[in-house]
Design a protein around this motif. Sequence first.
Motif, short mmCIF file in Angstrom:
data_model
loop_
_atom_site.label_atom_id
_atom_site.label_comp_id
_atom_site.label_asym_id
_atom_site.label_seq_id
_atom_site.Cartn_x
_atom_site.Cartn_y
_atom_site.Cartn_z
N UNK A 48 49.87 41.75 4.46
CA UNK A 48 51.16 41.90 5.13
C UNK A 48 51.01 41.19 6.47
N UNK A 49 51.73 40.11 6.64
CA UNK A 49 51.69 39.32 7.88
C UNK A 49 50.27 39.09 8.38
N UNK A 50 49.48 38.37 7.61
CA UNK A 50 48.11 38.04 8.02
C UNK A 50 48.14 37.39 9.40
N UNK A 51 47.21 37.81 10.25
CA UNK A 51 47.21 37.30 11.63
C UNK A 51 47.14 35.77 11.66
N UNK A 52 48.00 35.19 12.47
CA UNK A 52 48.02 33.73 12.62
C UNK A 52 48.93 33.01 11.65
N UNK A 53 49.49 33.74 10.69
CA UNK A 53 50.36 33.06 9.71
C UNK A 53 51.85 33.28 10.01
N UNK A 54 52.14 34.12 10.99
CA UNK A 54 53.53 34.54 11.24
C UNK A 54 54.49 33.37 11.44
N UNK A 55 54.05 32.36 12.18
CA UNK A 55 54.98 31.26 12.49
C UNK A 55 54.66 29.96 11.77
N UNK A 56 53.86 30.03 10.74
CA UNK A 56 53.52 28.80 10.03
C UNK A 56 54.70 28.35 9.18
N UNK A 57 55.13 27.13 9.38
CA UNK A 57 56.25 26.59 8.61
C UNK A 57 56.18 25.07 8.75
N UNK A 58 55.78 24.39 7.71
CA UNK A 58 55.64 22.94 7.81
C UNK A 58 54.46 22.47 7.00
N UNK A 59 53.95 21.30 7.34
CA UNK A 59 52.81 20.75 6.60
C UNK A 59 51.58 20.75 7.51
N UNK A 60 50.48 21.25 7.01
CA UNK A 60 49.27 21.43 7.82
C UNK A 60 48.06 20.81 7.13
N UNK A 61 47.10 20.38 7.93
CA UNK A 61 45.80 19.98 7.40
C UNK A 61 45.04 21.29 7.15
N UNK A 62 44.35 21.37 6.04
CA UNK A 62 43.66 22.62 5.67
C UNK A 62 42.74 23.12 6.80
N UNK A 63 41.98 22.17 7.38
CA UNK A 63 41.05 22.53 8.45
C UNK A 63 41.80 23.21 9.62
N UNK A 64 42.97 22.65 9.97
CA UNK A 64 43.76 23.23 11.07
C UNK A 64 44.27 24.62 10.72
N UNK A 65 44.61 24.76 9.44
CA UNK A 65 45.12 26.05 8.97
C UNK A 65 44.04 27.13 9.13
N UNK A 66 42.80 26.76 8.84
CA UNK A 66 41.69 27.70 9.00
C UNK A 66 41.50 28.07 10.47
N UNK A 67 41.78 27.11 11.35
CA UNK A 67 41.60 27.37 12.79
C UNK A 67 42.75 28.20 13.37
N UNK A 68 43.96 27.87 12.91
CA UNK A 68 45.16 28.53 13.47
C UNK A 68 45.35 29.96 12.97
N UNK A 69 44.88 30.21 11.77
CA UNK A 69 45.18 31.51 11.16
C UNK A 69 43.92 32.15 10.60
N UNK A 70 44.07 33.32 10.03
CA UNK A 70 42.92 33.99 9.41
C UNK A 70 42.82 33.68 7.92
N UNK A 71 43.55 32.65 7.47
CA UNK A 71 43.39 32.20 6.08
C UNK A 71 41.97 31.66 5.95
N UNK A 72 41.28 32.10 4.90
CA UNK A 72 39.87 31.71 4.75
C UNK A 72 39.63 30.76 3.58
N UNK A 73 40.62 30.67 2.68
CA UNK A 73 40.42 29.80 1.53
C UNK A 73 41.78 29.31 1.03
N UNK A 74 41.85 28.03 0.71
CA UNK A 74 43.06 27.47 0.10
C UNK A 74 42.63 26.97 -1.27
N UNK A 75 43.19 27.56 -2.29
CA UNK A 75 42.74 27.15 -3.63
C UNK A 75 43.82 27.30 -4.69
N UNK A 76 43.57 26.68 -5.84
CA UNK A 76 44.52 26.76 -6.94
C UNK A 76 44.26 28.03 -7.75
#
Lengths: 63, 254
Positions: free
Chosen positions: B163-191
């Motif tokens: 529920x509203x993972x920290x750092x993801x609240x305002x994400x809207x757009x296209x991001x580089x995966x590495x930046x996403x890991x830095x900006x938010x608490x997302x730890x893995x991007x996968x299929x």
Amino acid sequence: MTEQRKFDRTCYIAENCAYYTLDNDEDELYTDESTITCYNCRYRRWLQKGFECMKNQLKDIGE
Amino acid sequence: MDFLICIDDTDNLESIGTGKLAQILGRKLEELNLGIMGNITRHQLLIHPDIPYTSHNSSMCFDFETERKNWDKIIQICSDFLDTESAQGSDPGLCVASWDLISEEIVDFGFAAKQIVLKKEDAYNLAKKHNIHLSEHGGTGLGVVGALAGVGLRFSGKDGKFKSLKGTENLDGIYIVKDLYEKSQIECVRTLDGKVADEDDEVDLTVAFKVMLMDKKATLLVYADEDSQNSNITRWKAYDKKFLKKLERQEQTK
């Protein structure tokens, strides 16, 4: 009825429903909050198959 | 020391949801300087005619970093909070467990609660055996089943939606995966089939997305963006909430 038609019907019903209220928990919304559909209404109650309307406006729509 | 706090069945059709209540409770504990609240996860439990629930039958669990000496105080505050804030007609349950007390048996109980109807007594017996706090706060108190199940499921690291993972609240757009890991608490991007995105890949987050708890990581599920296939950069698209809800329901009816 196709899945899209079912969804469209829930939009039509919700747009014309006096009880429609957007779920107050953003995390429980099915789509973005601007879409008016029974799926996003706080009075829908999920069932094993589909959902029911707790205001009895909707009797036969689900997934 | 890390604790898991889980609440279930605290709402009615007109009240605020259990997720929001968990958020308020966690912040209250922080305001009292009792520790630091982590992220909240929502755990879907069995939907069955014999189980009373408001709209989803899901429990809400969050991690809380604190000192052992705060244990009794935290339980008291959580209990008082549920006694006063739970909605009329609800059957609230509270589970508080330190990370080291949670075993595979609790995890199994959590997954069983997604498949079969469990009894309050089963939950109490198991909690007692493992010295885990479990209490009911009104109504039939059946929320104890979901509360204990939620702790087991969260501990497993392979169930639930943040529920509203920290750092993801305002994400809207296209991001580089590495930046996403830095900006938010997302730890893995996968299929869905487990292919992990490269750190230099792009992810399209222009849809309403959710982050899942999978393989003990906050995981963003994506699929290949076919429009980027002729480009030098691999681009992925996040699955939207609608798809993830369908996935959750398919798993439930397996």
